[in-house]
Design a protein around this motif. Sequence first.
Motif, PDB file in Angstrom:
ATOM      1  N   ILE A   1      -3.704 -12.436 -16.939  1.00  0.00           N
ATOM      2  CA  ILE A   1      -3.235 -11.085 -17.214  1.00  0.00           C
ATOM      3  C   ILE A   1      -4.045 -10.088 -16.387  1.00  0.00           C
ATOM      4  O   ILE A   1      -3.507  -9.118 -15.831  1.00  0.00           O
ATOM      5  CB  ILE A   1      -3.375 -10.739 -18.718  1.00  0.00           C
ATOM      6  N   ALA A   2      -5.353 -10.329 -16.284  1.00  0.00           N
ATOM      7  CA  ALA A   2      -6.250  -9.430 -15.557  1.00  0.00           C
ATOM      8  C   ALA A   2      -6.060  -9.500 -14.045  1.00  0.00           C
ATOM      9  O   ALA A   2      -6.638  -8.691 -13.307  1.00  0.00           O
ATOM     10  CB  ALA A   2      -7.699  -9.749 -15.912  1.00  0.00           C
ATOM     11  N   LEU A   3      -5.277 -10.452 -13.560  1.00  0.00           N
ATOM     12  CA  LEU A   3      -4.983 -10.532 -12.123  1.00  0.00           C
ATOM     13  C   LEU A   3      -4.052  -9.408 -11.677  1.00  0.00           C
ATOM     14  O   LEU A   3      -4.014  -9.072 -10.486  1.00  0.00           O
ATOM     15  CB  LEU A   3      -4.333 -11.874 -11.788  1.00  0.00           C
ATOM     16  N   GLU A   4      -3.304  -8.826 -12.606  1.00  0.00           N
ATOM     17  CA  GLU A   4      -2.283  -7.832 -12.242  1.00  0.00           C
ATOM     18  C   GLU A   4      -2.844  -6.669 -11.426  1.00  0.00           C
ATOM     19  O   GLU A   4      -2.314  -6.350 -10.360  1.00  0.00           O
ATOM     20  CB  GLU A   4      -1.568  -7.342 -13.503  1.00  0.00           C
ATOM     21  N   PRO A   5      -3.906  -5.984 -11.885  1.00  0.00           N
ATOM     22  CA  PRO A   5      -4.408  -4.859 -11.088  1.00  0.00           C
ATOM     23  C   PRO A   5      -4.952  -5.277  -9.725  1.00  0.00           C
ATOM     24  O   PRO A   5      -4.912  -4.493  -8.768  1.00  0.00           O
ATOM     25  CB  PRO A   5      -5.507  -4.252 -11.973  1.00  0.00           C
ATOM     26  N   ALA A   6      -5.457  -6.508  -9.622  1.00  0.00           N
ATOM     27  CA  ALA A   6      -5.942  -6.983  -8.325  1.00  0.00           C
ATOM     28  C   ALA A   6      -4.782  -7.156  -7.352  1.00  0.00           C
ATOM     29  O   ALA A   6      -4.847  -6.713  -6.189  1.00  0.00           O
ATOM     30  CB  ALA A   6      -6.695  -8.297  -8.492  1.00  0.00           C
ATOM     31  N   PHE A   7      -3.699  -7.781  -7.809  1.00  0.00           N
ATOM     32  CA  PHE A   7      -2.525  -7.940  -6.946  1.00  0.00           C
ATOM     33  C   PHE A   7      -1.877  -6.587  -6.643  1.00  0.00           C
ATOM     34  O   PHE A   7      -1.286  -6.403  -5.579  1.00  0.00           O
ATOM     35  CB  PHE A   7      -1.505  -8.871  -7.600  1.00  0.00           C
ATOM     36  N   GLY A   8      -2.021  -5.645  -7.574  1.00  0.00           N
ATOM     37  CA  GLY A   8      -1.505  -4.303  -7.333  1.00  0.00           C
ATOM     38  C   GLY A   8      -2.205  -3.617  -6.174  1.00  0.00           C
ATOM     39  O   GLY A   8      -1.658  -2.692  -5.569  1.00  0.00           O
ATOM     40  N   ARG A   9      -3.413  -4.081  -5.854  1.00  0.00           N
ATOM     41  CA  ARG A   9      -4.171  -3.535  -4.735  1.00  0.00           C
ATOM     42  C   ARG A   9      -4.072  -4.404  -3.487  1.00  0.00           C
ATOM     43  O   ARG A   9      -4.399  -3.943  -2.393  1.00  0.00           O
ATOM     44  CB  ARG A   9      -5.636  -3.361  -5.149  1.00  0.00           C
ATOM     45  N   LEU A  10      -3.645  -5.630  -3.648  1.00  0.00           N
ATOM     46  CA  LEU A  10      -3.487  -6.528  -2.499  1.00  0.00           C
ATOM     47  C   LEU A  10      -2.098  -6.410  -1.870  1.00  0.00           C
ATOM     48  O   LEU A  10      -1.948  -6.562  -0.650  1.00  0.00           O
ATOM     49  CB  LEU A  10      -3.723  -7.974  -2.941  1.00  0.00           C
ATOM     50  N   LEU A  11      -1.092  -6.147  -2.694  1.00  0.00           N
ATOM     51  CA  LEU A  11       0.286  -6.049  -2.201  1.00  0.00           C
ATOM     52  C   LEU A  11       0.608  -4.619  -1.758  1.00  0.00           C
ATOM     53  O   LEU A  11       0.027  -3.669  -2.292  1.00  0.00           O
ATOM     54  CB  LEU A  11       1.263  -6.480  -3.299  1.00  0.00           C
ATOM     55  N   PRO A  12       1.522  -4.455  -0.820  1.00  0.00           N
ATOM     56  CA  PRO A  12       1.917  -3.101  -0.356  1.00  0.00           C
ATOM     57  C   PRO A  12       2.843  -2.432  -1.370  1.00  0.00           C
ATOM     58  O   PRO A  12       4.042  -2.260  -1.109  1.00  0.00           O
ATOM     59  CB  PRO A  12       2.619  -3.391   0.974  1.00  0.00           C
ATOM     60  N   MET A  13       2.301  -2.064  -2.495  1.00  0.00           N
ATOM     61  CA  MET A  13       3.096  -1.557  -3.607  1.00  0.00           C
ATOM     62  C   MET A  13       3.990  -0.357  -3.243  1.00  0.00           C
ATOM     63  O   MET A  13       5.143  -0.296  -3.691  1.00  0.00           O
ATOM     64  CB  MET A  13       2.178  -1.201  -4.779  1.00  0.00           C
ATOM     65  N   PRO A  14       3.525   0.616  -2.443  1.00  0.00           N
ATOM     66  CA  PRO A  14       4.394   1.754  -2.120  1.00  0.00           C
ATOM     67  C   PRO A  14       5.672   1.339  -1.390  1.00  0.00           C
ATOM     68  O   PRO A  14       6.685   2.035  -1.470  1.00  0.00           O
ATOM     69  CB  PRO A  14       3.512   2.631  -1.223  1.00  0.00           C
ATOM     70  N   LEU A  15       5.613   0.205  -0.689  1.00  0.00           N
ATOM     71  CA  LEU A  15       6.773  -0.251   0.080  1.00  0.00           C
ATOM     72  C   LEU A  15       7.703  -1.136  -0.751  1.00  0.00           C
ATOM     73  O   LEU A  15       8.853  -1.357  -0.353  1.00  0.00           O
ATOM     74  CB  LEU A  15       6.313  -1.037   1.312  1.00  0.00           C
ATOM     75  N   LEU A  16       7.204  -1.610  -1.864  1.00  0.00           N
ATOM     76  CA  LEU A  16       7.976  -2.573  -2.659  1.00  0.00           C
ATOM     77  C   LEU A  16       8.869  -1.915  -3.697  1.00  0.00           C
ATOM     78  O   LEU A  16       9.808  -2.545  -4.196  1.00  0.00           O
ATOM     79  CB  LEU A  16       7.023  -3.554  -3.350  1.00  0.00           C
ATOM     80  N   GLY A  17       8.575  -0.669  -4.042  1.00  0.00           N
ATOM     81  CA  GLY A  17       9.402   0.036  -5.021  1.00  0.00           C
ATOM     82  C   GLY A  17       9.419  -0.682  -6.361  1.00  0.00           C
ATOM     83  O   GLY A  17       8.391  -1.186  -6.836  1.00  0.00           O
ATOM     84  N   ASP A  18      10.590  -0.774  -6.959  1.00  0.00           N
ATOM     85  CA  ASP A  18      10.726  -1.407  -8.274  1.00  0.00           C
ATOM     86  C   ASP A  18      10.476  -2.909  -8.235  1.00  0.00           C
ATOM     87  O   ASP A  18      10.283  -3.538  -9.291  1.00  0.00           O
ATOM     88  CB  ASP A  18      12.128  -1.141  -8.838  1.00  0.00           C
ATOM     89  N   TRP A  19      10.490  -3.492  -7.032  1.00  0.00           N
ATOM     90  CA  TRP A  19      10.269  -4.931  -6.920  1.00  0.00           C
ATOM     91  C   TRP A  19       8.792  -5.301  -7.029  1.00  0.00           C
ATOM     92  O   TRP A  19       8.449  -6.470  -7.228  1.00  0.00           O
ATOM     93  CB  TRP A  19      10.819  -5.447  -5.593  1.00  0.00           C
ATOM     94  N   GLY A  20       7.913  -4.303  -6.884  1.00  0.00           N
ATOM     95  CA  GLY A  20       6.485  -4.578  -6.888  1.00  0.00           C
ATOM     96  C   GLY A  20       5.999  -5.275  -8.142  1.00  0.00           C
ATOM     97  O   GLY A  20       5.257  -6.256  -8.081  1.00  0.00           O
ATOM     98  N   GLU A  21       6.426  -4.760  -9.289  1.00  0.00           N
ATOM     99  CA  GLU A  21       5.997  -5.345 -10.564  1.00  0.00           C
ATOM    100  C   GLU A  21       6.397  -6.804 -10.661  1.00  0.00           C
ATOM    101  O   GLU A  21       5.614  -7.647 -11.116  1.00  0.00           O
ATOM    102  CB  GLU A  21       6.621  -4.569 -11.723  1.00  0.00           C
ATOM    103  N   TRP A  22       7.607  -7.124 -10.220  1.00  0.00           N
ATOM    104  CA  TRP A  22       8.107  -8.488 -10.376  1.00  0.00           C
ATOM    105  C   TRP A  22       7.492  -9.425  -9.348  1.00  0.00           C
ATOM    106  O   TRP A  22       7.345 -10.627  -9.607  1.00  0.00           O
ATOM    107  CB  TRP A  22       9.639  -8.472 -10.289  1.00  0.00           C
ATOM    108  N   LEU A  23       7.101  -8.888  -8.184  1.00  0.00           N
ATOM    109  CA  LEU A  23       6.388  -9.719  -7.224  1.00  0.00           C
ATOM    110  C   LEU A  23       4.996 -10.055  -7.747  1.00  0.00           C
ATOM    111  O   LEU A  23       4.500 -11.175  -7.557  1.00  0.00           O
ATOM    112  CB  LEU A  23       6.291  -9.003  -5.870  1.00  0.00           C
ATOM    113  N   ILE A  24       4.363  -9.091  -8.428  1.00  0.00           N
ATOM    114  CA  ILE A  24       3.076  -9.370  -9.065  1.00  0.00           C
ATOM    115  C   ILE A  24       3.236 -10.465 -10.115  1.00  0.00           C
ATOM    116  O   ILE A  24       2.399 -11.369 -10.231  1.00  0.00           O
ATOM    117  CB  ILE A  24       2.498  -8.088  -9.702  1.00  0.00           C
ATOM    118  N   LEU A  25       4.324 -10.400 -10.875  1.00  0.00           N
ATOM    119  CA  LEU A  25       4.595 -11.438 -11.867  1.00  0.00           C
ATOM    120  C   LEU A  25       4.694 -12.805 -11.201  1.00  0.00           C
ATOM    121  O   LEU A  25       4.136 -13.797 -11.702  1.00  0.00           O
ATOM    122  CB  LEU A  25       5.880 -11.133 -12.627  1.00  0.00           C
ATOM    123  N   VAL A  26       5.386 -12.880 -10.076  1.00  0.00           N
ATOM    124  CA  VAL A  26       5.514 -14.147  -9.344  1.00  0.00           C
ATOM    125  C   VAL A  26       4.136 -14.664  -8.942  1.00  0.00           C
ATOM    126  O   VAL A  26       3.834 -15.866  -9.069  1.00  0.00           O
ATOM    127  CB  VAL A  26       6.416 -13.970  -8.109  1.00  0.00           C
TER     128      VAL A  26
END
Length: 248
Positions: free
Chosen positions: A165-190
Amino acid sequence: MGAERNIGDRGMNPGSDYVLDQRFFVRFSIIMAVVIIFGFAQFAARGMVDVPAVPKWVHLHAILMLGWLGLLVTQNLLIQRSNIARHRKIGWLGGGLALIICVTGLYTGYMAVQLQRFPPFFTNSYFLALVLVEMLVFATMVVWAIRLRRQTQWHRRIMFGATIIALEPAFGRLLPMPLLGDWGEWLILVCQLAFVAVMARHDRKITGHIHPATLASGAIVTAVHVLITGLSLFPPFQRIAESIAAAG
């Protein structure tokens, strides 16, 4: 194969056989710790956050999380070395630490919304729901794992599930979240479920089936994202988030 067969034949019950596959859990804990630390460190190194300007309570929450990661690795190393007595003593410290992390995390999230110190691609309600759900689920899973401490294979997997669960904020900083839009959350889930899949693969290798605790962890991680999205779209919760933001 002999060790794997031994664990499988015993159905992964508590007992002396828990050390036979402990090397996996030691490595897994180290990898998770490295991913989380690297996620935040590279974010700061790229100048994405003004570290000196970050409020003291955020630094406190970060230090506590570092303590959690250090504890996770230490606890698994103690098991590998068969130092069960010390593992159990430190385990109670872990329970208290998780609850403090939850409290500081909730306060940090509340103040972030009030002071508007969160990424602009999040809405007030989404960010508040993100922090609220993740912190409460993290703490609940740790408490659950402690209650299952006499069921070793459940205990260790639920504890790892809490850290996933605690990995979420780390992936939120590793992935290009501004470019992913609504898909960002679900890519973090993956990405999070990929860690669950590693644990599931280990289960199948050792016993030929996926442990129920691993399945439960995957289901909880998935439910967290669904709940965050649903709560952020719930009008009464949106009004609460907006009122917090307005108070700043």
